[in-house]
Design an enzyme around this catalytic site. Structure first.
Site, PDB file in Angstrom:
ATOM      1  N   HIS A 302      21.421 -13.444  -3.384  1.00 12.77           N
ATOM      2  CA  HIS A 302      20.161 -14.112  -3.676  1.00 12.77           C
ATOM      3  C   HIS A 302      19.570 -14.610  -2.368  1.00 12.77           C
ATOM      4  O   HIS A 302      20.315 -15.073  -1.501  1.00 12.77           O
ATOM      5  CB  HIS A 302      20.383 -15.294  -4.635  1.00 12.77           C
ATOM      6  CG  HIS A 302      19.135 -15.750  -5.292  1.00 12.77           C
ATOM      7  ND1 HIS A 302      18.239 -16.575  -4.663  1.00 12.77           N
ATOM      8  CD2 HIS A 302      18.608 -15.465  -6.505  1.00 12.77           C
ATOM      9  CE1 HIS A 302      17.221 -16.789  -5.477  1.00 12.77           C
ATOM     10  NE2 HIS A 302      17.412 -16.128  -6.597  1.00 12.77           N
ATOM     11  N   ASP A 359      20.857 -12.575 -12.948  1.00 12.59           N
ATOM     12  CA  ASP A 359      20.635 -11.281 -13.596  1.00 12.59           C
ATOM     13  C   ASP A 359      21.928 -10.572 -13.947  1.00 12.59           C
ATOM     14  O   ASP A 359      21.954  -9.705 -14.816  1.00 12.59           O
ATOM     15  CB  ASP A 359      19.787 -10.378 -12.690  1.00 12.59           C
ATOM     16  CG  ASP A 359      18.341 -10.800 -12.717  1.00 12.59           C
ATOM     17  OD1 ASP A 359      17.910 -11.298 -13.760  1.00 12.59           O
ATOM     18  OD2 ASP A 359      17.657 -10.639 -11.703  1.00 12.59           O
TER      19      ASP A 359
END
Ligand code: ACO
Length: 424
Positions: A302, A359
């Site tokens: 991320h 996700d």
């Protein structure tokens, strides 16, 4: 206000320092070019604050996420999605009265204009639901006028929140060739969506409470994440005074890419691919670590979180519970668990702080809930809607707001003369 000093081309400049409520510090360079002739360069905006915002606070190093000051862990366990929409957009959790009125608005604006149903006939049966969602949301602007005042803006906000889920469910029905299912006013926001997705005329669908709860959680966890690719797109597009629907449609398109919201679909496709290839997940871990291979482990890493993504932590627990309650035995889940274990121990991932992101788990949960893979990013968009709207509204109501127009460092050819073709 404090200032910092900077020397550019031998000239000393004083630049204002802006400090946020959580002591985040930014150097205000808005007058830099005017005063020194230079601009800043920050490809990918990793180090650039594009605005001041009071909506969401993230500390990626510590794994903190707060909506309007409330920790995501509290929000996730004590609220329903419409409350979070209200909180993000208007700044405070609603009173009971405000909540009742807001929810009624969301219920009574759920239907889309009957003429809009005809649009669905024109899409190819194979159309990706994100293409349908973004174009249908833009098309809402042809039915509802751009807001001139607060009341009209609030009405359009409620319309968009209410109708997006209907458009999303209809796009799924279109893809499987089933008749559209209309919303029912006695159902909640999340129940109505699941009803429109899974009911068929011959058999109304009783929404299982476990799925209702899981969807509520998923939508809440995706509701805002400050200046990410899609949210910044919404602010960028909206800065030219583009209407709400068109600005949000642009955000939906930005979300679609596999490096952003499209990652949840890519996670499942990757896991399926590993199974189809014999299940040797270690081979894929090695590929992800190989600098000569473009392969990346989808659902890991991320830009902001260099610690466990707090949303991923919450979802991981929920995924275990939901899968247990639904009795799902999914081979993809086994592969996912192995990948997760390796990533949390392997030096390549640990040293780069590549943790499973939201996700990684949302894809697994949506799959267990029976949501088809190509709808995953649409589900993300439904969750992110209040965040986009909150940022669009904040930007539009900011009296100091101006059109977004970055600069660049030109690297093309220097001035040269055109040599005309002999024959034209
Ligand atoms: N698998 C393997 N290696 C990775 C991965 C991954 N998923 N992600 C990053 N790396 C490596 C990079 O190769 C780089 O290594 P290096 O320092 O040796 O060159 C290092 O980790 C840093 O990566 P960057 O690409 O610089 O990180 P950036 O912040 O630009 O990208 C991103 C973040 C796009 C999320 C990236 O980690 C990625 O591609 N992940 C997979 C896609 C994904 O899951 N996206 C969803 C993001 S969450 C969301 O949108 C809600």
């Amino acid at each position: 206000m404090s200032v910092t000093k900077m020397a550019i081309n031998g000239k000393e400049l004083e630049l204002p320092v802006i400090v946020g409520t959580e002591d985040e510090t930014g150097i205000d360079i808005s007058q830099l070019r005017k005063r020194s002739g230079v601009v800043t360069l920050d490809t990918g905006y990793g180090n650039t604050g594009s605005c001041q915002s009071a909506i969401t606070f993230i500390n990626g190093e510590k794994g903190i996420l707060r909506y309007r000051g409330y920790p995501i862990e509290q929000i996730a366990t004590t609220t329903r999605f419409p409350e979070v929409c209200y909180l993000l957009i208007y700044g405070e959790l609603p009173t009971q009265e405000q909540y009742t009125e807001f929810r009624e608005g969301l219920t009574h604006h759920t239907l889309i204009h009957e003429d809009m149903k005809k649009f669905f006939e024109g899409y190819a049966i194979t159309a990706h639901p994100m293409a349908i969602l973004s174009s249908m949301v833009a098309a809402l602007s042809s039915y509802y006028e751009a807001a001139e005042d607060d009341e009209a803006m609030n009405l359009n906000i409620v319309r968009l929140l209410a109708k997006a889920k209907t458009i999303a469910a209809f796009s799924y029905k279109k893809s499987v060739g089933q008749p559209f299912v209309y919303p029912q006013n006695h159902l909640s926001y999340t129940q109505n969506f699941l009803h429109m997705m899974f009911s068929v005329p011959a058999e109304p669908y009783e929404v299982p409470p476990v799925l209702d709860e899981a969807l509520n959680l998923l939508l809440i966890l995706h509701a805002d994440h400050e200046q990410n690719c899609s949210t910044s797109t919404v602010r960028m597009v909206g800065s030219s005074e583009t209407n709400l629907f068109a600005s949000i449609s642009a955000g939906i398109n930005a979300l679609w890419g596999p490096l952003h919201g499209g990652a949840n679909q890519k996670v499942i496709e990757m896991l399926q691919h590993i199974i189809d290839d014999g299940g040797d997940y270690k081979k894929y871990v090695d590929m992800a670590k190989d600098k000569d291979s473009p392969f990346r482990l989808m659902g890991f890493g991320h830009r902001v979180y260099k610690n466990y993504d707090p949303r991923a932590k919450i979802l991981k627990e929920s995924a275990d519970q939901v899968l247990g309650q639904l009795g799902v035995d999914d081979p993809l889940l086994e592969i996912a668990k192995h990948l997760e274990e390796i990533a949390l121990e392997d030096d390549y991932f640990v040293s780069r702080k590549l943790y499973p992101n939201v996700d990684f788990y949302s894809g697994i949960l949506y799959r267990a809930m029976g949501i088809p893979t190509n709808m995953f990013t649409v589900m993300f968009a439904l969750g992110r809607l209040p965040g986009w709207i909150a940022h669009w509204r904040e930007m539009r109501l900011d009296p100091a707001g101006r059109i977004h127009r970055p600069r660049q460092i030109y690297t093309g050819p220097k001035m040269r003369d055109v040599v005309a073709l002999a024959e034209r």
